[in-house]
Design an enzyme around this catalytic site. Structure first.
Site, PDB file in Angstrom:
ATOM      1  N   CYS A  91       0.845  -1.339   0.034  1.00 30.00           N
ATOM      2  CA  CYS A  91       0.106   0.049   0.066  1.00 30.00           C
ATOM      3  C   CYS A  91       0.833   1.072   0.027  1.00 30.00           C
ATOM      4  O   CYS A  91       2.014   1.309   0.730  1.00 30.00           O
ATOM      5  CB  CYS A  91      -0.809   0.048   1.262  1.00 30.00           C
ATOM      6  SG  CYS A  91      -1.870   1.363   1.481  1.00 30.00           S
ATOM      7  N   LEU A  92       0.263   2.306  -0.734  1.00 31.12           N
ATOM      8  CA  LEU A  92       1.411   3.365  -0.683  1.00 31.12           C
ATOM      9  C   LEU A  92       1.290   4.491   0.551  1.00 31.12           C
ATOM     10  O   LEU A  92       2.275   4.939   0.696  1.00 31.12           O
ATOM     11  CB  LEU A  92       0.713   4.359  -2.002  1.00 31.12           C
ATOM     12  CG  LEU A  92       0.930   3.978  -3.202  1.00 31.12           C
ATOM     13  CD1 LEU A  92       0.162   4.978  -4.305  1.00 31.12           C
ATOM     14  CD2 LEU A  92       2.314   3.823  -3.631  1.00 31.12           C
ATOM     15  N   HIS A 133      -9.084  -3.817  -1.668  1.00 32.90           N
ATOM     16  CA  HIS A 133      -8.107  -3.285  -0.844  1.00 32.90           C
ATOM     17  C   HIS A 133      -8.502  -1.670  -1.043  1.00 32.90           C
ATOM     18  O   HIS A 133      -8.396  -1.069   0.142  1.00 32.90           O
ATOM     19  CB  HIS A 133      -6.819  -3.355  -1.584  1.00 32.90           C
ATOM     20  CG  HIS A 133      -5.700  -2.649  -0.859  1.00 32.90           C
ATOM     21  ND1 HIS A 133      -4.574  -3.069  -0.275  1.00 32.90           N
ATOM     22  CD2 HIS A 133      -5.339  -1.217  -0.780  1.00 32.90           C
ATOM     23  CE1 HIS A 133      -3.904  -2.226  -0.095  1.00 32.90           C
ATOM     24  NE2 HIS A 133      -4.426  -1.010  -0.221  1.00 32.90           N
ATOM     25  N   GLU A 134      -8.981  -1.161  -2.148  1.00 26.55           N
ATOM     26  CA  GLU A 134      -9.123   0.368  -2.258  1.00 26.55           C
ATOM     27  C   GLU A 134     -10.441   0.745  -1.667  1.00 26.55           C
ATOM     28  O   GLU A 134     -10.419   1.610  -0.820  1.00 26.55           O
ATOM     29  CB  GLU A 134      -9.149   0.855  -3.810  1.00 26.55           C
ATOM     30  CG  GLU A 134      -7.737   0.383  -4.250  1.00 26.55           C
ATOM     31  CD  GLU A 134      -6.551   1.041  -3.661  1.00 26.55           C
ATOM     32  OE1 GLU A 134      -6.827   2.217  -2.966  1.00 26.55           O
ATOM     33  OE2 GLU A 134      -5.597   0.839  -3.783  1.00 26.55           O
TER      34      GLU A 134
HETATM   35 NI    NI Z   1      -3.664   1.079   0.002  1.00 30.93          NI
END
Ligand code: NI
Length: 169
Positions: A91-92, A133-134
């Protein structure tokens, strides 16, 4: 166009529940452009607006090798179809951390495009994982939440240490 600052776990703002988009105007289009630019620059394969401190239900994604297949999901809703799958996720907002998470294998996604027009797709594999996830982000959830308490503590300490070091630098 502008690069946006990505919030880093365990920033509390990542816990906010994003609100549905109601107005499909130039401001929204600009947000989507800036989010895409930020995602490509990072580089990452998906980004939710909450990660750039905009609590709206907007997601950008690009899973292509060539980085030329931008997908935009506004007010997405996910419905499970079948199965389970495990994927190593990153994840960013949690840079440098990767962990295996169990997700639904096949999902149906209903969303709006940037013009406010509805569309529906079915997804499996990475697209399915990524959208789950988003959408979690939009509900204030991060993939780290699926890990054991011990692993969550380790990730939190690692991130806080890195934040401290980058501030000292
Ligand atoms: Ni993420």
């Amino acid at each position: 166009m502008a690069l946006l600052e990505i919030l880093v776990y365990p920033d509390k703002r990542l816990r906010e529940r994003a609100k549905p988009v109601e107005v499909f105007d130039d401001e929204l289009k600009q947000l989507v452009k800036d989010m895409a630019e930020t995602m490509y620059d990072a580089p990452g394969i998906g980004l939710a607006a909450i990660q750039v401190d905009v609590p709206k239900r907007v997601i950008v994604m690009d899973l292509s090798e060539e980085r030329n297949d931008l997908k935009v999901f506004i007010n997405p809703e996910i419905e499970a179809i079948e199965g389970k799958q495990e994927y190593e996720e990153g994840c960013l907002s949690v840079p440098g951390v990767f962990a295996t998470v169990e997700r639904i294998e096949r999902v149906r996604i209903k969303a709006l495009n940037v013009e406010g027009e509805p569309f529906e797709i079915e997804a499996d594999g990475l697209l399915s994982v990524c959208i789950q996830h988003e959408v979690d982000h939009l509900d204030g959830k991060v993939f780290v939440d699926y890990l054991s308490r011990l692993k969550q503590d380790r990730v939190r300490k690692k991130m806080l240490k890195e934040i401290k070091e980058s501030q000292a630098a």
